[in-house]
Design an enzyme around this catalytic site. Structure first.
Site, PDB file in Angstrom:
ATOM      1  N   ARG A   5       0.836  -1.205   0.000  1.00  0.00           N
ATOM      2  CA  ARG A   5       0.000   0.000   0.000  1.00  0.00           C
ATOM      3  C   ARG A   5       0.871   1.256   0.000  1.00  0.00           C
ATOM      4  O   ARG A   5       0.500   2.262  -0.603  1.00  0.00           O
ATOM      5  CB  ARG A   5      -0.947   0.000   1.205  1.00  0.00           C
ATOM      6  CG  ARG A   5      -1.961   1.136   1.188  1.00  0.00           C
ATOM      7  CD  ARG A   5      -3.053   0.938   2.213  1.00  0.00           C
ATOM      8  NE  ARG A   5      -4.064   0.000   1.797  1.00  0.00           N
ATOM      9  CZ  ARG A   5      -5.211   0.325   1.200  1.00  0.00           C
ATOM     10  NH1 ARG A   5      -5.466   1.580   0.912  1.00  0.00           N
ATOM     11  NH2 ARG A   5      -6.089  -0.589   0.876  1.00  0.00           N
ATOM     12  N   GLU A  15      -9.618   5.789   7.320  1.00  0.00           N
ATOM     13  CA  GLU A  15      -8.167   5.986   7.229  1.00  0.00           C
ATOM     14  C   GLU A  15      -7.727   7.242   6.477  1.00  0.00           C
ATOM     15  O   GLU A  15      -6.767   7.901   6.898  1.00  0.00           O
ATOM     16  CB  GLU A  15      -7.542   4.757   6.565  1.00  0.00           C
ATOM     17  CG  GLU A  15      -7.648   3.504   7.403  1.00  0.00           C
ATOM     18  CD  GLU A  15      -7.135   2.285   6.663  1.00  0.00           C
ATOM     19  OE1 GLU A  15      -6.268   1.585   7.211  1.00  0.00           O
ATOM     20  OE2 GLU A  15      -7.591   2.036   5.531  1.00  0.00           O
TER      21      GLU A  15
END
Length: 778
Positions: free
Chosen positions: A324, A726
């Site tokens: 990520r 997030e």
């Protein structure tokens, strides 16, 4: 008003989603009546466990004497690796993470044995009486040392597009450097805890504070040498998780279950804060080496970054975290020719794990640092350089990993924030202030966010739910997501209420339970409401369609014209109270419960080529921060923060704004005050609130302006909303770069201030000293 129009108009005026609702447990939280795992009434005969921990970072255990532990007051049993009936492993992906050390310890704080006693205090005191003899081995403690030793938990990864080297050599300008960004403790209010209760026929009920009940079910089953159907894991709520209870709750679940299975008595294992912080992994720290070519206007032509993380002693989730990070290095910028590398350094420290943002913040901050350097080198405002490099709408819109950016709103969003925050006027005012202020210096920064929503691993993007409608018209929903305070249950309840046309007061969410919804994914990657909301909507829709069909049988008309709104069913000119129709349907043997399922469509990812469409959509945002720095002490204060966040068509604006506010302050703590420090022997010294500084109320800006951007998700997400868990954690990049801007003013913005994160007062003073030294040298 004719009768035919009345139902449609009434339905249009009613909605269960898109409105601010209080958190479903808000009153319970405030009154202290919300039940967490440690609050559950203990079964008679319950015992308490504690873990015996390693005092060495890397060593062979040559001898262990547990006699004093066994003889300590209240001790019932002491269990070692030999007492584990099944597999000694709790690794979520790679099986390299032992529950208890087996002859080799790999970090200070690694569990070696389990003490079970009559009270929590007796167990903890006894655990410290063990006499362990070690043969010490060389220890690797930092990501830089791991890189030098080529010590990795997984093979390094690389994403390349275009011809970076050729593009870099042709670029008229370039910037090279390195950066270190530290890790972060999750610091949830409720620590790790698991309560295992033996049931008949080898069964085990595990009440666990976890973001991933299904993973806990698998780990416990393997540790006990049983099948998954023997194990039920339940979680009503957590007192915070932030990723720290995604995989790392497995150790506590397994240890309590092993003890309960061995002793045939309930066993609770609750971590003291010091033990929790010593044992568990944190956000990965990153070390970067970067090299970027750009033109005279500031447009990036070539970018290379080599990232290495402190993974810790085992793989845990480091691979997906690094992936990520690689996929978020671009942030909001089009990068034509790139060479992005990431490695997961194997170190003799806690095995680092998921943390809100899951590598995304660590990837994106590197390119923001580069943009900041380019702007200063050109004598330009960093916002102008950022805007120049933004992804385009019709071209320059393909990410380095091959996903087309089809929902780009960063141009409009950042322009709106620039205007509403009075960015240009404040920039001029700050320049005037700094010119007249020799000690106090102000800084300002506007930073953008583009964050991909979905799990890196495609198969995890699925969810299930159960919805039951009772004869009195009340409704229960159970889904695979877990509530850690973020409001997932509230949003799912709103979705069900909206689908069935009832007030949310008539809907109740029950504890996450592996015996109700199986094979669930972790509540992580900001997908909780997206996945579980869609699954619950699917279940509620099936019930609504059955009720609509039955209503047509009773009152005539067409199924497609039946409207459910405001606790009423409108059918063929009739208005029937929802509970009345439900009672009639029950008597007619209409099924009043249903399961629902959802799998995010269109996702694919090739981990070998690091190419595909890993994300369902992107969430966007931007923030402006203004700080003042005392150049004599390194102290600083956030004076004002403006944040604009794209939550699509928000399911619950109040909850979403709260999530943005919380993420902003948490991210600010990561980048400024929350410093993790290991001594040369490898012991984490910042393992308590006394030595680890999270932001307090006094650190919050008096002027804090958070708004939601008016948008609608182009993807068919739940009611066209967007995730909010997030992505907002990247908004406080603005604070870090505002601090760097203030430091830069010391040198008249002619010197690049070296500034690592967290930007503690000590780090700020080091940076100021470096700027002053560079000025003298010039």
């Amino acid at each position: 008003m004719n009768d035919a129009a009345t139902p449609a108009l009434k339905a249009a005026a009613w909605t269960g989603v898109g409105v601010s609702r209080a958190h479903e447990s808000a009153a319970l939280h405030v009154l202290g009546q919300a039940t967490y795992t440690d609050d559950i009434a203990e079964v008679q005969g319950t015992l308490h466990a504690a873990l015996g921990l390693s005092s060495k970072a890397h060593a062979n255990i040559t001898a262990i004497d547990l006699d004093a532990v066994r003889a300590s007051a209240g001790v019932v049993a002491v269990l070692t690796v030999a007492d584990i009936p099944g597999t000694n492993d709790c690794g979520p992906i790679v099986h390299d993470d032992p529950i208890l050390a087996d002859g080799l310890v790999m970090y200070v704080g690694q569990p070696i044995f389990i003490v079970v006693a009559d009270t929590h205090d007796h167990a903890r005191r006894a655990a410290r009486l063990a006499k362990v003899t070690y043969e010490e081995l060389p220890a690797i403690l930092t990501p830089q040392a791991a890189r030098a030793a080529q010590s990795y938990v997984l093979p390094p990864m690389r994403l390349a597009r275009g011809d970076y080297q050729a593009a870099f050599e042709k670029a008229p300008r370039s910037v090279k450097g390195e950066l270190y960004v530290g890790g972060q403790e999750q610091f949830y209010l409720e620590g790790q805890i698991s309560y295992a209760i033996p049931k008949e026929d080898k069964g085990m009920l595990v009440l666990c504070s976890t973001q991933h009940p299904s993973e806990m079910q698998h780990v416990v089953a393997h540790a006990l040498g049983l099948h998954s159907h023997h194990i039920v894991v339940e979680c009503r709520r957590m007192g915070g998780g932030f990723g720290g209870k995604e995989s790392q709750s497995a150790l506590w679940a397994a240890a309590s279950a092993i003890a309960a299975s061995r002793l045939k008595r309930p066993v609770k294992l609750r971590a003291d804060r010091d033990d929790d912080m010593l044992v568990t992994g944190k956000r990965h720290c990153f070390h970067y080496e970067y090299e970027v070519g750009y033109d005279d206007d500031g447009r990036i032509l070539a970018a290379r970054v080599d990232m290495v993380t402190r993974a810790g002693y085992s793989a845990d989730l480091s691979g997906p975290v690094a992936t990520r990070a690689v996929c978020h290095f671009d942030n909001t910028y089009y990068l034509s020719d790139v060479d992005i590398r990431a490695a997961c350094g194997k170190t003799n420290t806690q095995s680092n794990t998921a943390f809100r943002g899951f590598g995304g913040p660590q990837g994106a901050i590197a390119i923001e640092y580069v943009i900041d350097e380019i702007a200063r080198a050109l004598g330009r405002d960093a916002l102008d350089i950022r805007r120049l490099n933004f992804y385009g709408r019709d071209e320059r819109n393909v990410t380095p990993y091959g996903q087309v950016v089809v929902d780009n709103v960063i141009h409009a969003l950042s322009a709106e924030l620039e205007e509403s925050s009075e960015y240009r006027a404040r920039r001029a005012a700050i320049a005037a202030f700094n010119a007249a202020s020799p000690v106090l210096k102000k800084g300002l920064a506007l930073t953008p966010v583009k964050f991909g929503i979905a799990f890196n691993v495609t198969h995890l993007n699925q969810a299930g739910a159960l919805v039951h409608v009772y004869v009195d018209g009340s409704i229960i929903v159970n889904h695979g997501g877990t509530e850690m305070g973020q409001g997932i249950n509230t949003k799912v309840m709103q979705v069900v209420a909206h689908e069935l046309g009832v007030d949310i007061a008539n809907v109740r969410a029950t504890a996450t339970d592996t015996s109700k919804v199986s094979n669930t994914s972790a509540t992580a990657a900001s997908t909780g409401a997206d996945l579980n909301g869609k699954a619950a909507q699917d279940a509620a829709r099936q019930i609504r369609e059955r009720l609509a069909g039955y209503a047509v049988k009773l009152y005539g008309g067409e199924e497609g014209e039946v409207v459910f709104a405001g606790d009423t069913v409108f059918v063929n000119g009739h208005e029937v109270a929802f509970p009345v129709l439900v009672q009639k349907a029950y008597l007619a043997r209409v099924q009043l419960w249903s399961d629902g399922f959802y799998a995010t469509p269109g996702l694919h990812w090739d981990p070998k080529t690091m190419n595909g469409r890993p994300f369902s959509y992107y969430a966007y945002g931007a923030a402006v921060a203004e700080v003042v720095v005392d150049t004599l002490t390194g102290e600083w204060k956030l004076l004002r923060a403006d944040a604009l966040y794209d939550s699509g068509k928000s399911l619950n604006p109040a909850i979403d704004i709260g999530q943005v506010e919380g993420a902003f302050i948490q991210g600010m703590g990561w980048l400024t005050t929350e410093e993790l420090w290991w001594n040369p022997a490898g012991k984490l010294m910042t393992h308590a609130p006394s030595t680890y500084k999270i932001p307090g109320v006094s650190d919050c800006p008096q002027d804090f302006r958070v708004r939601l951007f008016d948008n609608r998700n182009v993807e068919d997400s739940i009611h066209r909303s967007k995730a909010v868990g997030e992505p907002p954690l990247l908004l406080p990049f603005s604070v870090f770069f505002a601090i760097r801007d203030a430091i830069s003013s010391v040198g008249g913005h002619k010197v690049q201030p070296p500034l690592n994160a967290p930007a503690t007062s000590e780090e700020i003073l080091k940076s100021i000293s470096a700027v002053e030294a560079a000025l003298k040298a010039a």
